[in-house]
Design a protein around this motif. Structure first.
Motif, PDB file in Angstrom:
ATOM      1  N   ALA A   1      13.805   6.552  -2.871  1.00  0.00           N
ATOM      2  CA  ALA A   1      14.394   7.891  -2.986  1.00  0.00           C
ATOM      3  C   ALA A   1      13.300   8.962  -3.091  1.00  0.00           C
ATOM      4  O   ALA A   1      13.181   9.668  -4.087  1.00  0.00           O
ATOM      5  N   GLY A   2      12.494   9.056  -2.042  1.00  0.00           N
ATOM      6  CA  GLY A   2      11.407  10.027  -1.995  1.00  0.00           C
ATOM      7  C   GLY A   2      10.665   9.890  -0.685  1.00  0.00           C
ATOM      8  O   GLY A   2      10.937   8.971   0.097  1.00  0.00           O
ATOM      9  N   PRO A   3       9.696  10.784  -0.406  1.00  0.00           N
ATOM     10  CA  PRO A   3       8.985  10.762   0.876  1.00  0.00           C
ATOM     11  C   PRO A   3       7.887   9.690   0.972  1.00  0.00           C
ATOM     12  O   PRO A   3       7.304   9.468   2.034  1.00  0.00           O
ATOM     13  N   THR A   4       7.616   9.014  -0.138  1.00  0.00           N
ATOM     14  CA  THR A   4       6.523   8.026  -0.187  1.00  0.00           C
ATOM     15  C   THR A   4       6.782   6.835   0.732  1.00  0.00           C
ATOM     16  O   THR A   4       7.886   6.278   0.729  1.00  0.00           O
TER      17      THR A   4
ATOM     18  N   ILE B   1       0.881  -1.168   0.000  1.00  0.00           N
ATOM     19  CA  ILE B   1       0.000   0.000   0.000  1.00  0.00           C
ATOM     20  C   ILE B   1       0.915   1.214   0.000  1.00  0.00           C
ATOM     21  O   ILE B   1       1.684   1.437   0.940  1.00  0.00           O
ATOM     22  N   VAL B   2       0.829   1.969  -1.072  1.00  0.00           N
ATOM     23  CA  VAL B   2       1.761   3.073  -1.290  1.00  0.00           C
ATOM     24  C   VAL B   2       1.080   4.378  -0.852  1.00  0.00           C
ATOM     25  O   VAL B   2       0.003   4.709  -1.349  1.00  0.00           O
ATOM     26  N   ILE B   3       1.691   5.061   0.115  1.00  0.00           N
ATOM     27  CA  ILE B   3       1.119   6.329   0.606  1.00  0.00           C
ATOM     28  C   ILE B   3       2.083   7.455   0.224  1.00  0.00           C
ATOM     29  O   ILE B   3       3.192   7.542   0.756  1.00  0.00           O
ATOM     30  N   ALA B   4       1.641   8.294  -0.706  1.00  0.00           N
ATOM     31  CA  ALA B   4       2.532   9.338  -1.241  1.00  0.00           C
ATOM     32  C   ALA B   4       2.103  10.720  -0.772  1.00  0.00           C
ATOM     33  O   ALA B   4       1.111  11.262  -1.244  1.00  0.00           O
ATOM     34  N   PRO B   5       2.858  11.297   0.185  1.00  0.00           N
ATOM     35  CA  PRO B   5       2.532  12.663   0.600  1.00  0.00           C
ATOM     36  C   PRO B   5       2.840  13.622  -0.551  1.00  0.00           C
ATOM     37  O   PRO B   5       3.751  13.364  -1.331  1.00  0.00           O
ATOM     38  N   ASN B   6       2.077  14.670  -0.635  1.00  0.00           N
ATOM     39  CA  ASN B   6       2.376  15.670  -1.667  1.00  0.00           C
ATOM     40  C   ASN B   6       3.711  16.307  -1.397  1.00  0.00           C
ATOM     41  O   ASN B   6       4.065  16.576  -0.267  1.00  0.00           O
ATOM     42  N   THR B   7       4.453  16.554  -2.457  1.00  0.00           N
ATOM     43  CA  THR B   7       5.750  17.189  -2.250  1.00  0.00           C
ATOM     44  C   THR B   7       6.024  18.188  -3.362  1.00  0.00           C
ATOM     45  O   THR B   7       5.777  17.906  -4.518  1.00  0.00           O
TER      46      THR B   7
END
Ligand code: DP6
Length: 317
Positions: free
Chosen positions: A277-280, A171-177
């Motif tokens: 390599a990201g906030p996700t 389950i991929v949770i991607a905060p806005n960036t």
């Protein structure tokens, strides 16, 4: 004309840093779970001149150069593959969900190029072709749970367990960036400047990769959780201490990770977190935790959510 389809993978033991940047020869082994979706389709056609086009992305000069360079390297290292091609990309990967498309794109490309050349290349060789475009793409050639293992002069993808071995979800949770992140290729190149990097390589080589293989073989979620989270935090520690430092995790990442830890402790749920390599945040879980994780993910304000299970790897369509 040949079309191949492939998907991203999520690394449990992360690939970070190379022993040869041009050939994307990794410094250490890595291990991932191939995802069931989202799919990228690549069509290659024999043509008079090289070209690349995409359904959902304006191709910048540097993108086209990366494809051109990959195809040139493939021809150099695989002499039986010599066609001049045009490449069409049809990607279903929604932008901004923190699923790097390069693994799916370059694995589908290698699969399609090999089929067009029709010279009997096996998946091991096709995986080496994919690696020339993106290191993690080498793993998406194969389905299920995949180790990328260093040899003296190459790196070989090996399926350590098939797709139906263990029912896991991502389950991929991607905060806005708004942050424009430094790409992996650039980051890999300065990995060795971190004072913690050598130890990372030793830990993976002497212990972590094998612990992860054992955890998967035995479907031991507790063990998988311990080694995956240790490796993820160690990679980010290296990233943050390399020169120039790379801070991929955001306040939102730390908040979500803390809440997930509380959730699993209070409800005794088989879930683990890992970040590339990201906030996700990728939440890997067993079926038992799926509903709770899904419900948690869907109420995170300003986050995009995506769901996948274990996939079958690159294939022709
Ligand atoms: C943090 O494969 O994206 O996701 O070869 O430059 O395309 P390039 O790098 P890439 O690196 C992946 C880095 C990672 C960890 C992993 O997927 O193993």
């Amino acid at each position: 004309m040949i079309t191949a389809c492939s998907t991203p993978n999520i690394a449990l033991i992360k690939y970070w840093g190379n022993r040869n940047n041009e050939l994307r020869l990794p410094a250490a082994d890595s291990l991932s779970m191939t995802l069931s979706e989202p799919c990228v389709e690549i069509t290659v056609t024999e043509s008079d001149r090289f070209s690349v086009s995409s359904n959902n992305k304006e191709m910048k000069d540097k993108d086209i150069e990366r494809f051109q360079k990959t195809v040139d390297l493939i021809k150099q290292y695989h002499p039986k593959v010599q066609n001049t091609i045009s490449i069409e990309i049809d990607s279903q990967i929604p932008p901004g969900i923190g699923l790097a498309s390069s693994a799916a794109v370059f694995s589908a490309l290698a699969k399609a190029i090999a089929a067009l050349a029709d010279c009997g290349l096996n998946d091991e060789q096709i995986s080496q072709m994919a690696r020339l475009g993106s290191g993690s793409a080498a793993r998406s050639i194969v389905g299920g749970f995949v180790a990328l293992e260093n040899t003296e002069d190459s790196a070989i993808a090996r399926q350590i367990a098939p797709q139906d071995h263990w029912e896991l979800f991502d389950i991929v949770i991607a905060p806005n960036t708004d942050h424009k992140k430094v790409g992996s290729t650039e980051g890999h190149a300065s990995a060795w400047t971190s004072p913690h990097y050598k130890k990372r390589i030793t830990d993976i080589t002497e212990r972590r990769q094998q612990e992860c293989i054992d955890a998967i073989a035995n479907k031991d979620f507790e063990k998988l959780m311990a080694v995956t989270e240790e490796d993820c935090l160690d990679m980010h520690h290296c990233m943050q201490t390399q020169d120039p430092p790379l801070h991929y995790l955001s306040d939102e990442t730390y908040r979500i990770v803390d809440e997930l830890k509380t959730l699993r402790k209070t409800q005794h749920l088989p879930l683990l977190y890992t970040m590339d390599a990201g906030p996700t945040v990728h939440v890997i879980c067993e079926a038992e935790a799926l509903e709770t994780v899904r419900a948690y993910a869907n109420v995170q304000k300003g986050c995009k959510v995506f769901e996948a299970s274990v996939g079958k790897g690159a294939h022709l369509v």
